[in-house]
Design an enzyme around this catalytic site. Structure first.
Site, PDB file in Angstrom:
ATOM      1  N   ARG A   1      -7.790   1.818  -1.728  1.00  0.00           N
ATOM      2  CA  ARG A   1      -9.009   1.182  -1.239  1.00  0.00           C
ATOM      3  C   ARG A   1     -10.221   2.117  -1.262  1.00  0.00           C
ATOM      4  NH1 ARG A   1      -5.644  -0.917   3.892  1.00  0.00           N
ATOM      5  NH2 ARG A   1      -4.285   0.742   3.141  1.00  0.00           N
TER       6      ARG A   1
ATOM      7  N   GLY B   1       6.251   4.474  -0.554  1.00  0.00           N
ATOM      8  CA  GLY B   1       6.091   4.065   0.842  1.00  0.00           C
ATOM      9  C   GLY B   1       6.228   5.233   1.801  1.00  0.00           C
TER      10      GLY B   1
HETATM   11  C1  UD1 Z   1       0.511   2.667   7.930  1.00  0.00           C
HETATM   12  C2  UD1 Z   1       1.626   2.026   8.751  1.00  0.00           C
HETATM   13  C3  UD1 Z   1       1.025   1.041   9.718  1.00  0.00           C
HETATM   14  C4  UD1 Z   1       0.002   1.725  10.598  1.00  0.00           C
HETATM   15  C5  UD1 Z   1      -1.050   2.440   9.752  1.00  0.00           C
HETATM   16  C6  UD1 Z   1      -1.918   3.297  10.629  1.00  0.00           C
HETATM   17  C7  UD1 Z   1       3.640   1.943   7.371  1.00  0.00           C
HETATM   18  C8  UD1 Z   1       4.483   1.100   6.511  1.00  0.00           C
HETATM   19  N1  UD1 Z   1       2.546   1.367   7.867  1.00  0.00           N
HETATM   20  O1  UD1 Z   1      -0.088   1.649   7.142  1.00  0.00           O
HETATM   21  O2  UD1 Z   1       2.020   0.459  10.522  1.00  0.00           O
HETATM   22  O3  UD1 Z   1      -0.620   0.777  11.453  1.00  0.00           O
HETATM   23  O4  UD1 Z   1      -0.426   3.316   8.798  1.00  0.00           O
HETATM   24  O5  UD1 Z   1      -2.962   3.906   9.892  1.00  0.00           O
HETATM   25  O6  UD1 Z   1       3.968   3.086   7.604  1.00  0.00           O
HETATM   26  N2  UD1 Z   1       1.674   7.889   2.115  1.00  0.00           N
HETATM   27  C9  UD1 Z   1       2.490   8.737   1.403  1.00  0.00           C
HETATM   28  N3  UD1 Z   1       3.354   8.234   0.496  1.00  0.00           N
HETATM   29  C10 UD1 Z   1       3.459   6.897   0.276  1.00  0.00           C
HETATM   30  C11 UD1 Z   1       2.651   6.015   1.005  1.00  0.00           C
HETATM   31  C12 UD1 Z   1       1.758   6.553   1.938  1.00  0.00           C
HETATM   32  O7  UD1 Z   1       2.430   9.956   1.569  1.00  0.00           O
HETATM   33  O8  UD1 Z   1       4.302   6.516  -0.572  1.00  0.00           O
HETATM   34  C13 UD1 Z   1       0.738   8.466   3.099  1.00  0.00           C
HETATM   35  C14 UD1 Z   1      -0.714   8.200   2.764  1.00  0.00           C
HETATM   36  O9  UD1 Z   1      -1.260   9.241   1.995  1.00  0.00           O
HETATM   37  C15 UD1 Z   1      -1.363   8.119   4.150  1.00  0.00           C
HETATM   38  C16 UD1 Z   1      -0.238   7.636   5.048  1.00  0.00           C
HETATM   39  O10 UD1 Z   1       0.962   7.871   4.357  1.00  0.00           O
HETATM   40  O11 UD1 Z   1      -1.807   9.382   4.591  1.00  0.00           O
HETATM   41  C17 UD1 Z   1      -0.372   6.176   5.403  1.00  0.00           C
HETATM   42  O12 UD1 Z   1      -0.328   5.397   4.214  1.00  0.00           O
HETATM   43  P1  UD1 Z   1      -1.176   4.060   4.053  1.00  0.00           P
HETATM   44  O13 UD1 Z   1      -0.843   3.474   2.737  1.00  0.00           O
HETATM   45  O14 UD1 Z   1      -2.591   4.297   4.364  1.00  0.00           O
HETATM   46  O15 UD1 Z   1      -0.504   3.162   5.191  1.00  0.00           O
HETATM   47  P2  UD1 Z   1      -1.166   1.951   5.953  1.00  0.00           P
HETATM   48  O16 UD1 Z   1      -1.186   0.759   5.078  1.00  0.00           O
HETATM   49  O17 UD1 Z   1      -2.448   2.367   6.541  1.00  0.00           O
HETATM   50 CA    CA Z   2      -3.733   4.189   6.455  1.00  0.00          CA
END
Ligand code: UD1
Ligand code: CA
Length: 455
Positions: free
Chosen positions: A15, A78
């Site tokens: 995003r 994820g």
């Molecule tokens: C996540 C949570 C959600 C919470 C929100 C708070 C999950 C499934 N969901 O959603 O419940 O309310 O954060 O901000 O956990 N990342 C990785 N590897 C991946 C995917 C993500 O390192 O494969 C890291 C991203 O860089 C980021 C963090 O994890 O720093 C969160 O990822 P993001 O995709 O932003 O999760 P949200 O959709 O915000």
């Molecule tokens: Ca997030």
């Protein structure tokens, strides 16, 4: 049993629509992940692991520290998959605190509370009540308020979407518990991702105690997913910084138009007008006034000095009772003594200017050493660059330089010398000499200007 912090930072941040990984986007001039690292350090962990992936080279280049370990998540499948990458290197008897690289302002105090709530044999989730929970995981509880599971925005039912208590993403517990249940997490959801949030319901079904800590600090839960949220958090952060300075006695004319990207130390009765940007380490003495629109980076400004609007000051040290600007530019490595005046459209670079010297208008002073009580006429230029090398100009005390003068460096002007307006000085001027190099004025009476040809 020691504390292991795992910071998730592998996501692309779709995003953000950027080639830069989301966690390197900045709040107050600093990549957001650095705030998380700084806060983690306050907890005195035995190790901090950063799970990186998208834009890995950029992360490795920008984020450094001997206390940091890096684990690559090749494919971003994820948040659970991300944590799984870090677990093999962590001892089962250690405790793990999972932080998100995109939630930069969570406080150490809140994290300590999360760890305190944990009984030692369960998992703890940091939650918060928010006004607009859109996009966030909702905390689903039983009728008697016990934690049941987390429903992600895209997977939640309409009733669940009404819930205002959200998952901040931050969680804590024994590494052994994380290891036991992370393998059981599937990706049967709308995003086909391995959700870390599923570990809590899985562990709960297996008799593990799940506790929650709810924070009421708005900055704790502020995750950044797009540039609007980034700008909102930037403003909130700036407002907090301004409030802190005002509590210390600084007058900030409008805290909503104040920007500090670093640290600002102020004496008493400092006044900061609107739209000033401070960067790096800035120190202001007592009674300093900063005019509207100034940009001040790594500077120290002495007591009673006034910086008039739209001046740009970089890596310089100014004495007491200076008057700088409007529209002045101090480039790096300048040092002014007390009562120096640098006026409008004056640029100074790598120069030392002594007590009481004035350069009122349209002047360039570069690579110079200037004595006290020197007067620079408008349009004085130190010609410090010959196209290959920079040279020095040395000006003694009480020198008077007439307007539109070029001092071709290397050159030295002796104490008390006077330079006539419009001169080009290429040789040393002795003490108390008057030097004029301009062409003498000629008078031609009755001069007839050229006329247009009549065709
Ligand atoms: C996540 C949570 C959600 C919470 C929100 C708070 C999950 C499934 N969901 O959603 O419940 O309310 O954060 O901000 O956990 N990342 C990785 N590897 C991946 C995917 C993500 O390192 O494969 C890291 C991203 O860089 C980021 C963090 O994890 O720093 C969160 O990822 P993001 O995709 O932003 O999760 P949200 O959709 O915000
Ligand atoms: Ca997030």
């Amino acid at each position: 049993m020691s504390l292991q912090v795992v910071i998730l930072a592998a996501g692309k941040g779709t995003r953000m629509k950027s080639n830069k990984p989301k966690v390197l986007h900045e709040i107050a001039g600093k990549p957001m992940i650095e705030y998380v690292i700084d806060t983690a350090r306050k907890l005195d962990p035995s190790n901090i692991t950063i799970v990186y992936g998208f834009g890995g080279d950029q992360i490795r280049k920008r984020i450094q520290g001997t206390d940091l370990s890096f684990v690559c998540q090749e494919e971003q499948l994820g948040t659970a998959h991300a944590v799984k990458q870090a677990l093999p290197a962590i001892d089962s008897s250690d405790n793990v605190l999972v932080l998100y690289g995109d939630t930069p302002l969570v406080s150490a105090e809140t994290l300590r509370n999360v760890m305190d709530v944990n009984s030692g044999n369960g998992l703890t989730v940091l939650t918060a009540d928010v006004e607009n929970p859109f996009g966030l995981g909702r905390i689903i509880r039983s009728d008697d308020g016990k934690f049941l599971r987390i429903a992600e925005q895209k997977d939640a039912s309409p009733e669940e979407l009404e819930i205002r208590e959200i998952n901040t993403g931050i969680c804590y517990g024994s590494a052994g518990i994380f290891k036991n249940f992370i393998e059981q997490i599937g990706c049967n959801n709308k995003q086909n991702e391995f959700y870390l949030v599923d570990i809590f319901s899985i562990a709960l079904h297996n008799g593990v105690e799940i506790s929650t800590y709810k924070t009421s600090k708005d900055t704790d839960m502020f995750g950044i997913n797009d540039h609007r949220q980034q700008a909102d958090l930037e403003r909130l952060f700036q407002k907090r910084q301004a409030e802190k300075l005002m509590e210390q006695g600084v007058t900030i004319i409008d805290p909503s138009r104040f920007d500090l990207r670093g640290t600002l130390t102020c004496g008493t009765d400092v006044v900061i007008d609107i739209n000033v940007v401070f960067e790096g380490n800035v120190k202001l003495g007592n009674n300093v006034r900063i005019g509207a629109g100034c940009v001040i980076r790594h500077c120290e400004i002495g007591d009673n000095s006034v910086i008039s609007p739209y001046s740009v000051l970089e890596s310089s040290k100014m004495g007491k009772s200076n008057t700088i600007g409007p529209f002045a530019h101090l480039r790096p490595d300048c040092e002014t003594a007390d009562e120096v005046h640098v006026g409008n459209f004056v640029e100074v670079k790598k120069s030392v200017i002594s007590h009481g010297t004035k350069a009122g208008h349209l002047t360039y002073i570069g690579d110079s050493q200037v004595g006290s009580n020197v007067n620079f006429g408008a349009g004085t230029i130190t010609c410090n660059y010959d196209g290959a090398n920079k040279h020095k100009t040395v000006i003694g005390d009480d020198v008077f330089i007439g307007s539109d003068t070029q001092l071709v460096a290397p050159v030295e002007i002796g104490k008390g010398a006077t330079i006539g307006a419009g001169s080009t000085i290429t040789k040393r001027v002795g003490e108390k000499e008057l030097v004029i190099t301009r062409v003498p004025q000629r008078h031609i009476a009755g001069w007839i200007r050229p006329q247009k040809n009549n065709k």
